[in-house]
Scaffold this motif. Structure first.
Motif, PDB file in Angstrom:
ATOM      1  N   LYS A   1      32.335  43.060  43.972  1.00 54.20           N
ATOM      2  CA  LYS A   1      33.703  42.954  43.471  1.00 54.20           C
ATOM      3  C   LYS A   1      33.994  41.488  43.137  1.00 54.20           C
ATOM      4  O   LYS A   1      33.244  40.586  43.496  1.00 54.20           O
ATOM      5  N   ASN A   2      35.128  41.268  42.455  1.00 52.64           N
ATOM      6  CA  ASN A   2      35.469  39.914  42.024  1.00 52.64           C
ATOM      7  C   ASN A   2      35.519  38.919  43.176  1.00 52.64           C
ATOM      8  O   ASN A   2      35.042  37.782  43.053  1.00 52.64           O
ATOM      9  N   LYS A   3      36.078  39.337  44.305  1.00 52.19           N
ATOM     10  CA  LYS A   3      36.205  38.440  45.453  1.00 52.19           C
ATOM     11  C   LYS A   3      34.825  38.025  45.961  1.00 52.19           C
ATOM     12  O   LYS A   3      34.581  36.852  46.277  1.00 52.19           O
ATOM     13  N   SER A   4      33.927  38.999  46.026  1.00 48.38           N
ATOM     14  CA  SER A   4      32.573  38.727  46.501  1.00 48.38           C
ATOM     15  C   SER A   4      31.823  37.820  45.527  1.00 48.38           C
ATOM     16  O   SER A   4      31.111  36.898  45.932  1.00 48.38           O
ATOM     17  N   ILE A   5      31.993  38.071  44.227  1.00 46.44           N
ATOM     18  CA  ILE A   5      31.337  37.247  43.210  1.00 46.44           C
ATOM     19  C   ILE A   5      31.841  35.809  43.301  1.00 46.44           C
ATOM     20  O   ILE A   5      31.058  34.858  43.222  1.00 46.44           O
ATOM     21  N   ALA A   6      33.150  35.664  43.475  1.00 48.10           N
ATOM     22  CA  ALA A   6      33.743  34.325  43.580  1.00 48.10           C
ATOM     23  C   ALA A   6      33.162  33.563  44.764  1.00 48.10           C
ATOM     24  O   ALA A   6      32.850  32.369  44.660  1.00 48.10           O
ATOM     25  N   ARG A   7      33.011  34.266  45.888  1.00 46.69           N
ATOM     26  CA  ARG A   7      32.468  33.617  47.079  1.00 46.69           C
ATOM     27  C   ARG A   7      31.007  33.216  46.870  1.00 46.69           C
ATOM     28  O   ARG A   7      30.598  32.106  47.214  1.00 46.69           O
ATOM     29  N   LYS A   8      30.206  34.094  46.288  1.00 41.67           N
ATOM     30  CA  LYS A   8      28.778  33.816  46.098  1.00 41.67           C
ATOM     31  C   LYS A   8      28.539  32.700  45.087  1.00 41.67           C
ATOM     32  O   LYS A   8      27.610  31.912  45.243  1.00 41.67           O
ATOM     33  N   LEU A   9      29.361  32.634  44.054  1.00 46.68           N
ATOM     34  CA  LEU A   9      29.171  31.616  43.018  1.00 46.68           C
ATOM     35  C   LEU A   9      30.023  30.377  43.254  1.00 46.68           C
ATOM     36  O   LEU A   9      29.948  29.422  42.478  1.00 46.68           O
ATOM     37  N   GLN A  10      30.864  30.445  44.322  1.00 45.54           N
ATOM     38  CA  GLN A  10      31.723  29.309  44.681  1.00 45.54           C
ATOM     39  C   GLN A  10      32.651  28.921  43.532  1.00 45.54           C
ATOM     40  O   GLN A  10      32.785  27.747  43.171  1.00 45.54           O
ATOM     41  N   ILE A  11      33.277  29.940  42.945  1.00 47.75           N
ATOM     42  CA  ILE A  11      34.277  29.732  41.903  1.00 47.75           C
ATOM     43  C   ILE A  11      35.490  30.577  42.249  1.00 47.75           C
ATOM     44  O   ILE A  11      35.449  31.410  43.157  1.00 47.75           O
ATOM     45  N   SER A  12      36.595  30.408  41.523  1.00 50.87           N
ATOM     46  CA  SER A  12      37.815  31.150  41.829  1.00 50.87           C
ATOM     47  C   SER A  12      37.718  32.585  41.290  1.00 50.87           C
ATOM     48  O   SER A  12      36.943  32.875  40.367  1.00 50.87           O
ATOM     49  N   GLN A  13      38.533  33.471  41.876  1.00 49.80           N
ATOM     50  CA  GLN A  13      38.555  34.860  41.401  1.00 49.80           C
ATOM     51  C   GLN A  13      39.056  34.919  39.959  1.00 49.80           C
ATOM     52  O   GLN A  13      38.601  35.769  39.177  1.00 49.80           O
ATOM     53  N   ARG A  14      39.975  34.030  39.616  1.00 48.65           N
ATOM     54  CA  ARG A  14      40.495  34.015  38.244  1.00 48.65           C
ATOM     55  C   ARG A  14      39.371  33.672  37.264  1.00 48.65           C
ATOM     56  O   ARG A  14      39.264  34.282  36.188  1.00 48.65           O
ATOM     57  N   THR A  15      38.518  32.727  37.653  1.00 47.58           N
ATOM     58  CA  THR A  15      37.389  32.374  36.796  1.00 47.58           C
ATOM     59  C   THR A  15      36.422  33.545  36.676  1.00 47.58           C
ATOM     60  O   THR A  15      35.884  33.814  35.598  1.00 47.58           O
ATOM     61  N   VAL A  16      36.214  34.261  37.786  1.00 48.44           N
ATOM     62  CA  VAL A  16      35.350  35.447  37.747  1.00 48.44           C
ATOM     63  C   VAL A  16      35.913  36.479  36.776  1.00 48.44           C
ATOM     64  O   VAL A  16      35.178  37.082  35.980  1.00 48.44           O
ATOM     65  N   GLU A  17      37.219  36.674  36.829  1.00 49.78           N
ATOM     66  CA  GLU A  17      37.856  37.661  35.944  1.00 49.78           C
ATOM     67  C   GLU A  17      37.632  37.309  34.475  1.00 49.78           C
ATOM     68  O   GLU A  17      37.364  38.189  33.638  1.00 49.78           O
ATOM     69  N   LYS A  18      37.727  36.015  34.161  1.00 47.03           N
ATOM     70  CA  LYS A  18      37.502  35.579  32.779  1.00 47.03           C
ATOM     71  C   LYS A  18      36.064  35.818  32.355  1.00 47.03           C
ATOM     72  O   LYS A  18      35.788  36.308  31.257  1.00 47.03           O
ATOM     73  N   HIS A  19      35.114  35.459  33.259  1.00 49.88           N
ATOM     74  CA  HIS A  19      33.696  35.683  32.945  1.00 49.88           C
ATOM     75  C   HIS A  19      33.416  37.182  32.792  1.00 49.88           C
ATOM     76  O   HIS A  19      32.686  37.606  31.889  1.00 49.88           O
ATOM     77  N   ARG A  20      33.993  37.973  33.671  1.00 44.72           N
ATOM     78  CA  ARG A  20      33.786  39.420  33.639  1.00 44.72           C
ATOM     79  C   ARG A  20      34.281  40.001  32.309  1.00 44.72           C
ATOM     80  O   ARG A  20      33.612  40.824  31.675  1.00 44.72           O
ATOM     81  N   GLU A  21      35.444  39.532  31.893  1.00 42.47           N
ATOM     82  CA  GLU A  21      36.017  40.008  30.630  1.00 42.47           C
ATOM     83  C   GLU A  21      35.119  39.646  29.452  1.00 42.47           C
ATOM     84  O   GLU A  21      34.879  40.468  28.555  1.00 42.47           O
ATOM     85  N   ARG A  22      34.581  38.418  29.477  1.00 44.16           N
ATOM     86  CA  ARG A  22      33.715  37.987  28.378  1.00 44.16           C
ATOM     87  C   ARG A  22      32.396  38.758  28.377  1.00 44.16           C
ATOM     88  O   ARG A  22      31.858  39.079  27.317  1.00 44.16           O
ATOM     89  N   VAL A  23      31.854  39.022  29.567  1.00 47.12           N
ATOM     90  CA  VAL A  23      30.604  39.788  29.659  1.00 47.12           C
ATOM     91  C   VAL A  23      30.780  41.177  29.058  1.00 47.12           C
ATOM     92  O   VAL A  23      29.956  41.635  28.243  1.00 47.12           O
ATOM     93  N   MET A  24      31.843  41.849  29.456  1.00 41.11           N
ATOM     94  CA  MET A  24      32.087  43.212  28.951  1.00 41.11           C
ATOM     95  C   MET A  24      32.280  43.194  27.437  1.00 41.11           C
ATOM     96  O   MET A  24      31.776  44.072  26.717  1.00 41.11           O
TER      97      MET A  24
END
Length: 302
Positions: free
Chosen positions: A257-280
């Motif tokens: 999930k976004n929270k887990s990805i943020a923790r593993k990559l040491q970035i914010s959840q908001r940044t994860v959401e942006k990356h996720r949106e671009r990937v899709m």
């Protein structure tokens, strides 16, 4: 207390050596007398491919306490040793830094072990590299040099990121930092510029070795692998992703999930959401199951 380094003391104001420790000659393979006569005589045994980098770093950094370089010595008998050399100012009673202390340690592995490893390293058909903690190529095998078109001497001592596309450099530097901080082995993707200026997507399987402070990596040129099982459209879409987006995609496919990805990559959840949106969007995936199918087809094709 015993010091596990060969050391010397230099009066920086008149560039004169004040003291050379007892282990100096065993590390540098040159006499203490030569050091007293010429404070930079140790550079004579530094490997030619490393000498300019080390000299510039020493002269510009040592007075300010930042000198910490790993490099090779090329000895008169043709053997090569790996040295870690540190330097820092030694303040006087008034707090002024008029003197400099230099410390050097031979960190070459035992020759018997290294000889066998070198044979495996150099004879392997797989591309293999050794990178120091700062991100310099310490060693590359012939397979890597042959594939990229560079001479081994053109790579050793150079920063890995200098051979990458500019947009991939920042993420690669951050990955090296995380590995040095204790992160386990990772799968890194970026784009490497060959000597003929062609650009190739690389996958680096990197593992840190805490005892030696270096990173070992096997490298795969994804453009050279068979992609018969992967639809051209999926392959084309995937290769538009940045290295960070590839990391995010891998974690999404793994079920994070976004929270887990943020923790593993040491970035914010908001940044994860942006990356996720671009990937899709880039992968033209309508759902996570669609993305998983694409990832499986790419994995099978590699």
């Amino acid at each position: 207390r015993q010091i596990d380094y060969a050391y010397w003391i230099l009066d920086w104001s008149d560039f004169r050596v004040e003291y050379v420790g007892p282990d100096y000659e065993s590390v540098w393979r040159i006499s203490a007398t030569e050091m007293y006569e010429d404070p930079m005589s140790w550079l004579d045994v530094v490997h030619p491919d490393d000498r300019e980098r080390v000299s510039n770093a020493f002269l510009s950094q040592v007075r300010f306490g930042h000198f910490d370089e790993t490099f090779r010595l090329l000895l008169p008998d043709g053997s090569i040793r790996v040295i870690r050399n540190l330097g820092f100012p030694l303040p006087d009673r008034d707090g002024r830094s008029g003197r400099v202390v230099g410390l050097a340690k031979d960190i070459t592995e035992p020759i018997e072990t290294r000889s066998g490893l070198n044979h495996i390293f150099n004879s392997s058909r797989e591309m293999l590299v050794v990178v120091d903690a700062e991100g310099h190529f310490r060693d590359v095998n012939s397979a890597f040099a042959s594939a990229t078109g560079y001479q081994e001497s053109e790579l050793r001592g150079k920063m890995v990121v200098d051979f990458l596309l500019a947009e991939d450099r920042e993420q690669t530097v951050e990955t090296v930092r995380q590995l040095n901080a204790g992160k386990p082995a990772v799968d890194v993707r970026n784009r490497f510029v060959f000597k003929d200026q062609s650009v190739h997507p690389f996958r680096w399987n990197v593992a840190p070795v805490a005892e030696t402070g270096v990173l070992y990596a096997s490298v795969t040129d994804l453009s050279a692998r068979s992609h018969l099982e992967v639809p051209d459209s999926v392959r084309t879409l995937f290769e538009t992703l940045t290295p960070r987006e590839v990391e995010v995609m891998q974690l999404i496919v793994d079920g994070d999930k976004n929270k887990s990805i943020a923790r593993k990559l040491q970035i914010s959840q908001r940044t994860v959401e942006k990356h996720r949106e671009r990937v899709m969007k880039k992968m033209h995936a309508d759902s996570v199951p669609d993305l998983v199918k694409m990832a499986l087809s790419i994995q099978n094709g590699q």
